[in-house]
Design a protein around this motif. Structure first.
Motif: not given
Length: 163
Positions: A126-144
């Protein structure tokens, strides 16, 4: 994750007796599993309520682990040690596993908190919530996803360490 069949799953278990393997019931819908969407495969035994199984890729080898579900649920809402999903979309329970080899025969076990129905692969995609402007949600998902794979593999590797 690579595709598995009944034979390779049964051969992958490092901490189960022959009797336990002969009693193993594959998960419902096994033939329809989309292996590309899984980081490991885990299921509860429909015939034995406190028994569960996980098969985790460790490098290029599938490592199967027989789990025992705790009698009671954690006193407070627990977080899964594998997917570490902070939204807590499902129950988390304590599972223990006998180590492989001599250590397991001597009663040595390892425990972990895991999603009760092994939903970790779905949770981390699942895509995480946007933590801040410019936050790369796809990179965060791949890291998870990568973190789940590492934690599950480390658990399976720990079980087979004495194999």
């Amino acid at each position: 994750m690579f595709s598995l069949n009944d034979k390779t799953i049964r051969e992958s278990f490092v901490n189960a007796s022959r009797k336990e393997l002969s009693d193993l019931t594959l998960p419902a819908g096994f033939a329809e599993i989309d292996w590309q969407k899984l980081d490991y495969v885990g299921w509860n035994d429909p015939k034995r309520p406190r028994r569960a199984y996980v098969v985790v890729p460790v490098g290029d080898v599938a490592v199967g682990v027989l789990l025992r579900r705790a009698d009671t649920k954690p006193a407070s809402r627990a977080q899964c040690s594998w997917c570490q999903d902070v939204q807590l979309p499902n129950d988390v329970v304590f599972f223990s596993a006998r180590r492989a080899g001599a250590a397991g025969r001597n009663g040595d076990t390892v425990g972990t908190l895991v999603c009760s129905e092994f939903e970790c692969s779905r949770n981390v995609r699942k895509l995480p919530a946007m933590a801040y402007i410019g936050f790369d949600v796809e990179a965060a998902r791949l890291e998870r996803i990568a973190s789940l794979q590492k934690r599950a593999a480390a658990f399976a590797d720990d079980i087979r360490a004495d194999d």
